[in-house]
Design an enzyme around this catalytic site. Structure first.
Site, PDB file in Angstrom:
ATOM      1  N   GLY A  13       0.817  -1.221   0.000  1.00 43.99           N
ATOM      2  CA  GLY A  13       0.000   0.000   0.000  1.00 43.99           C
ATOM      3  C   GLY A  13       0.846   1.264   0.000  1.00 43.99           C
ATOM      4  N   LEU A  80      -0.176  -2.032   9.069  1.00 44.84           N
ATOM      5  CA  LEU A  80      -0.770  -1.035   8.165  1.00 44.84           C
ATOM      6  C   LEU A  80      -1.868  -1.634   7.290  1.00 44.84           C
ATOM      7  N   SER A 125      -6.802   6.084  12.968  1.00 43.26           N
ATOM      8  CA  SER A 125      -7.182   7.073  11.952  1.00 43.26           C
ATOM      9  C   SER A 125      -8.008   8.219  12.527  1.00 43.26           C
ATOM     10  N   GLU A 127     -10.467   9.273  11.172  1.00 44.18           N
ATOM     11  CA  GLU A 127     -11.882   8.939  10.915  1.00 44.18           C
ATOM     12  C   GLU A 127     -12.579   8.497  12.204  1.00 44.18           C
ATOM     13  N   TYR A 149     -15.978   1.870   8.417  1.00 42.46           N
ATOM     14  CA  TYR A 149     -14.506   1.938   8.499  1.00 42.46           C
ATOM     15  C   TYR A 149     -14.083   2.597   9.813  1.00 42.46           C
ATOM     16  N   ASN A 178      -5.420  12.480   7.345  1.00 43.81           N
ATOM     17  CA  ASN A 178      -5.221  12.102   5.934  1.00 43.81           C
ATOM     18  C   ASN A 178      -3.798  12.437   5.471  1.00 43.81           C
ATOM     19  N   HIS A 179      -3.176  11.461   4.824  1.00 42.75           N
ATOM     20  CA  HIS A 179      -1.871  11.737   4.218  1.00 42.75           C
ATOM     21  C   HIS A 179      -1.833  11.114   2.831  1.00 42.75           C
ATOM     22  N   THR A 190      -7.912  13.019  -3.325  1.00 47.39           N
ATOM     23  CA  THR A 190      -6.758  13.834  -3.764  1.00 47.39           C
ATOM     24  C   THR A 190      -6.169  13.280  -5.064  1.00 47.39           C
ATOM     25  N   ARG A 217     -10.411  18.514   5.119  1.00 46.60           N
ATOM     26  CA  ARG A 217      -9.477  17.551   5.691  1.00 46.60           C
ATOM     27  C   ARG A 217      -8.144  18.226   6.017  1.00 46.60           C
ATOM     28  N   ARG A 279     -21.571  10.593   0.577  1.00 51.70           N
ATOM     29  CA  ARG A 279     -21.589   9.443   1.495  1.00 51.70           C
ATOM     30  C   ARG A 279     -22.845   9.444   2.361  1.00 51.70           C
ATOM     31  N   GLU A 282     -21.396  11.812   6.416  1.00 51.37           N
ATOM     32  CA  GLU A 282     -20.134  12.469   6.040  1.00 51.37           C
ATOM     33  C   GLU A 282     -19.351  12.908   7.278  1.00 51.37           C
TER      34      GLU A 282
HETATM   35  P1  NAP Z   1      -3.679   1.363   1.287  1.00 53.87           P
HETATM   36  O1  NAP Z   1      -2.821   2.049   0.281  1.00 53.87           O
HETATM   37  O2  NAP Z   1      -5.090   1.091   0.972  1.00 53.87           O
HETATM   38  O3  NAP Z   1      -2.973  -0.028   1.659  1.00 53.87           O
HETATM   39  C1  NAP Z   1      -3.639  -1.027   2.370  1.00 53.87           C
HETATM   40  C2  NAP Z   1      -2.765  -2.258   2.440  1.00 53.87           C
HETATM   41  O4  NAP Z   1      -3.453  -3.282   3.185  1.00 53.87           O
HETATM   42  C3  NAP Z   1      -2.417  -2.877   1.077  1.00 53.87           C
HETATM   43  O5  NAP Z   1      -1.086  -3.325   1.096  1.00 53.87           O
HETATM   44  C4  NAP Z   1      -3.362  -4.069   1.013  1.00 53.87           C
HETATM   45  O6  NAP Z   1      -2.920  -5.115   0.197  1.00 53.87           O
HETATM   46  C5  NAP Z   1      -3.338  -4.510   2.463  1.00 53.87           C
HETATM   47  N1  NAP Z   1      -4.460  -5.392   2.811  1.00 53.87           N
HETATM   48  C6  NAP Z   1      -5.789  -5.131   2.683  1.00 53.87           C
HETATM   49  N2  NAP Z   1      -6.501  -6.170   3.090  1.00 53.87           N
HETATM   50  C7  NAP Z   1      -5.629  -7.123   3.493  1.00 53.87           C
HETATM   51  C8  NAP Z   1      -5.762  -8.436   4.010  1.00 53.87           C
HETATM   52  N3  NAP Z   1      -6.960  -8.999   4.200  1.00 53.87           N
HETATM   53  N4  NAP Z   1      -4.647  -9.125   4.342  1.00 53.87           N
HETATM   54  C9  NAP Z   1      -3.418  -8.591   4.139  1.00 53.87           C
HETATM   55  N5  NAP Z   1      -3.230  -7.348   3.634  1.00 53.87           N
HETATM   56  C10 NAP Z   1      -4.318  -6.629   3.316  1.00 53.87           C
HETATM   57  O7  NAP Z   1      -3.668   2.166   2.671  1.00 53.87           O
HETATM   58  P2  NAP Z   1      -2.656   3.309   3.197  1.00 53.87           P
HETATM   59  O8  NAP Z   1      -3.157   4.630   2.771  1.00 53.87           O
HETATM   60  O9  NAP Z   1      -1.262   2.907   2.914  1.00 53.87           O
HETATM   61  O10 NAP Z   1      -2.940   3.230   4.770  1.00 53.87           O
HETATM   62  C11 NAP Z   1      -2.200   2.360   5.610  1.00 53.87           C
HETATM   63  C12 NAP Z   1      -2.970   2.129   6.902  1.00 53.87           C
HETATM   64  O11 NAP Z   1      -3.172   3.383   7.573  1.00 53.87           O
HETATM   65  C13 NAP Z   1      -4.367   1.543   6.715  1.00 53.87           C
HETATM   66  O12 NAP Z   1      -4.629   0.721   7.835  1.00 53.87           O
HETATM   67  C14 NAP Z   1      -5.278   2.763   6.753  1.00 53.87           C
HETATM   68  O13 NAP Z   1      -6.573   2.391   7.157  1.00 53.87           O
HETATM   69  C15 NAP Z   1      -4.560   3.612   7.782  1.00 53.87           C
HETATM   70  N6  NAP Z   1      -4.727   5.054   7.662  1.00 53.87           N
HETATM   71  C16 NAP Z   1      -4.491   5.685   6.480  1.00 53.87           C
HETATM   72  C17 NAP Z   1      -4.568   7.059   6.391  1.00 53.87           C
HETATM   73  C18 NAP Z   1      -4.274   7.794   5.118  1.00 53.87           C
HETATM   74  O14 NAP Z   1      -4.651   8.972   5.016  1.00 53.87           O
HETATM   75  N7  NAP Z   1      -3.598   7.187   4.164  1.00 53.87           N
HETATM   76  C19 NAP Z   1      -4.874   7.805   7.550  1.00 53.87           C
HETATM   77  C20 NAP Z   1      -5.089   7.132   8.753  1.00 53.87           C
HETATM   78  C21 NAP Z   1      -4.990   5.749   8.804  1.00 53.87           C
HETATM   79  P3  NAP Z   1      -3.281  -5.177  -1.395  1.00 53.87           P
HETATM   80  O15 NAP Z   1      -2.244  -4.325  -2.069  1.00 53.87           O
HETATM   81  O16 NAP Z   1      -3.164  -6.619  -1.688  1.00 53.87           O
HETATM   82  O17 NAP Z   1      -4.665  -4.625  -1.551  1.00 53.87           O
HETATM   83  O1  F7E Z   2     -12.301  11.403   1.020  1.00 56.76           O
HETATM   84  C1  F7E Z   2     -14.868  13.761  -0.222  1.00 56.76           C
HETATM   85  C2  F7E Z   2     -15.337  12.627   0.675  1.00 56.76           C
HETATM   86  O2  F7E Z   2     -11.822   9.091   0.229  1.00 56.76           O
HETATM   87  C3  F7E Z   2     -12.021  12.676   1.537  1.00 56.76           C
HETATM   88  C4  F7E Z   2      -8.480   7.196   4.097  1.00 56.76           C
HETATM   89  O3  F7E Z   2      -7.096   7.132   3.911  1.00 56.76           O
HETATM   90  O4  F7E Z   2      -8.311   9.275   5.268  1.00 56.76           O
HETATM   91  C5  F7E Z   2      -8.917   8.643   4.159  1.00 56.76           C
HETATM   92  O5  F7E Z   2     -10.334   8.682   4.287  1.00 56.76           O
HETATM   93  C6  F7E Z   2     -13.241  13.568   1.429  1.00 56.76           C
HETATM   94  C7  F7E Z   2     -14.541  12.935   1.941  1.00 56.76           C
HETATM   95  O6  F7E Z   2     -10.561  10.038   2.229  1.00 56.76           O
HETATM   96  C8  F7E Z   2     -15.120  12.565  -3.638  1.00 56.76           C
HETATM   97  O7  F7E Z   2     -16.760  12.674   0.836  1.00 56.76           O
HETATM   98  C9  F7E Z   2     -15.729  14.314  -2.534  1.00 56.76           C
HETATM   99  O8  F7E Z   2     -15.223  13.878   2.712  1.00 56.76           O
HETATM  100  O9  F7E Z   2     -10.047  10.866  -0.021  1.00 56.76           O
HETATM  101  P1  F7E Z   2     -11.157  10.294   0.765  1.00 56.76           P
HETATM  102  P2  F7E Z   2     -11.230   9.845   3.654  1.00 56.76           P
HETATM  103  O10 F7E Z   2     -12.600   9.325   3.559  1.00 56.76           O
HETATM  104  O11 F7E Z   2     -11.018  11.103   4.428  1.00 56.76           O
HETATM  105  C10 F7E Z   2      -8.605   8.700   6.541  1.00 56.76           C
HETATM  106  C11 F7E Z   2      -7.852   9.465   7.593  1.00 56.76           C
HETATM  107  C12 F7E Z   2      -8.398   7.240   6.584  1.00 56.76           C
HETATM  108  O12 F7E Z   2      -8.079   6.672   7.622  1.00 56.76           O
HETATM  109  C13 F7E Z   2      -8.841   6.459   5.389  1.00 56.76           C
HETATM  110  O13 F7E Z   2      -8.202   5.187   5.355  1.00 56.76           O
HETATM  111  O14 F7E Z   2     -13.473  13.859   0.050  1.00 56.76           O
HETATM  112  N1  F7E Z   2     -15.077  13.505  -1.663  1.00 56.76           N
HETATM  113  N2  F7E Z   2     -15.752  13.757  -3.744  1.00 56.76           N
HETATM  114  C14 F7E Z   2     -14.683  12.411  -2.315  1.00 56.76           C
HETATM  115  N3  F7E Z   2     -13.990  11.325  -1.901  1.00 56.76           N
HETATM  116  C15 F7E Z   2     -13.705  10.378  -2.824  1.00 56.76           C
HETATM  117  N4  F7E Z   2     -12.987   9.302  -2.450  1.00 56.76           N
HETATM  118  N5  F7E Z   2     -14.133  10.480  -4.133  1.00 56.76           N
HETATM  119  C16 F7E Z   2     -14.837  11.542  -4.587  1.00 56.76           C
HETATM  120  O15 F7E Z   2     -15.207  11.629  -5.764  1.00 56.76           O
END
Ligand code: NAP
Ligand code: F7E
Length: 325
Positions: A13, A80, A125, A127, A149, A178-179, A190, A217, A279, A282
């Protein structure tokens, strides 16, 4: 000093790939858990594939997780892996609970049984704050998740704390806001915007379809945030930390900034708002208070919002140009 070993779940990921790079640069032996797919999905780690060791396993399968801990004998585990897309958590709520909530318990059990002295990082998160109870949100802010989630992440957060309190294990939860990065999945807003803008710029598309443009965000750069994960595991005591920039922007601001990066000032001609993309519940407004991390971990973000948007748009233009050759 002996070489440290780390096991990273979710290595394919966005965060897993940046974290693996960071750990390699710090001379760790890096193991990554990967699940079986019919075609390889190592796009984000192909540049480091020969430097890391991949172990097959799935968050649904206890035995494979236990075996992964046995094989890697880790000093540090970064959990992760998750079903990380909020929108999908409404269409697949049970699966999201299995991966994102119970998957954490399975990882913790594997660790407890095989190597309970290893340090454990849980990807919590922002969230979890959902319908926010105060602004900005810190480690002390109560949770009110707004999606399956978010609910699953609250479970993962508390089960990590519970294993710390029940078994004296070194578990930490990073409450990350969010990153984003050029490696962000295309379904997140993004990347959907940066990729869409790049296509419009290269005349490969005429518009982008989006949902709620008013949501706000606290967006940072993933490369900065994985450093905070590592720092949390280098502390003497396990604790939980909010990681955020302390600045927030609306989806509309992200859109405007992204179009400006390619010299388009009137973005409204290129964006269609679709009700179907809104959603069921929201999260309107998130902004983090990372004072504790800044003080204790001496962490701070380096990449600004404007730099992040430009980085993502530029990268998508280059990617599309490369693919069209
Ligand atoms: P991501 O790009 O969606 O990556 C998710 C990873 O989890 C992928 O490697 C995926 O594998 C693996 N995975 C999913 N289901 C699995 C399963 N059943 N068994 C083993 N591996 C599995 O997510 P990310 O943005 O890097 O985020 C990393 C973590 O931080 C996640 O837990 C996310 O919820 C959390 N988080 C993210 C953010 C953010 O803004 N990015 C913020 C807060 C928390 P595949 O490649 O095979 O699908
Ligand atoms: O949405 C709005 C949507 O899907 C951000 C994950 O990494 O961060 C992420 O979750 C906002 C929301 O991220 C579209 O309604 C509008 O308000 O990019 P997103 P998220 O839901 O904030 C948190 C911290 C995590 O932990 C999660 O794993 O954008 N929005 N229009 C849209 N969102 C999407 N995806 N697509 C649209 O067309």
């Amino acid at each position: 000093m002996a070489q440290k070993s780390a096991l990273v779940t979710g290595i394919t990921g966005q965060d897993g790939s940046y974290l693996a790079e960071l750990l390699l640069a710090k001379n760790y032996k890096v193991y990554g858990l990967t699940r079986r797919t019919s075609t390889p999905n190592y796009e984000r780690i192909k540049h480091i594939e020969d430097k890391i060791e991949l172990i097959p396993g799935d968050l649904l399968d206890q035995q494979s997780l236990t075996a992964a801990v046995e094989m890697s004998n880790p000093d540090e585990v970064y959990n992760l892996a998750a079903q990380s897309f909020v929108a999908t958590s409404w269409s697949q709520p049970v699966l999201t609970g299995e991966f994102t909530a119970l998957g954490v318990t399975r990882m913790l059990e594997a660790l407890r049984q095989v190597k309970s002295k290893a340090k454990f990082y849980q990807a919590s998160s922002s969230e979890m704050f959902g319908m926010v109870k105060e602004t900005p949100q810190s480690e002390k802010t109560p949770f009110h998740p707004r999606s399956p989630y978010g609910v699953a992440k609250v479970y993962g957060h508390w089960i990590s704390i519970n294993y710390r309190e029940s078994y004296n294990m070194f578990t930490v939860s990073g409450i990350l806001f969010n990153h984003e990065s050029p490696r962000r999945g295309l379904e997140f807003v993004t990347r959907k915007i940066s990729h869409g803008v790049a296509k419009i710029h290269l005349r490969e598309a005429n518009f982008i379809e989006l949902g709620n443009l008013e949501a706000k965000r606290d967006w940072g750069f993933a490369g900065d945030y994985v450093e905070a994960m590592w720092l949390m595991l280098q502390q003497d005591k396990p604790d939980d930390y909010v990681i955020a920039t302390g600045e927030n922007h609306s989806v509309e601001e992200f859109v405007r900034e992204a179009f400006e990066a390619v010299g388009i000032s009137d973005w409204t001609k290129y964006v269609k708002v679709k009700k179907e993309l809104f959603r069921p519940a929201e999260v309107d407004f998130l902004i983090g208070d990372s004072t504790k991390a800044r003080k204790v971990l001496e962490w701070k973000p380096k990449v600004t919002f404007q730099e992040l948007v430009k980085m993502m748009v530029k990268s998508d233009i280059e990617l599309l140009q490369k693919n069209s050759k």
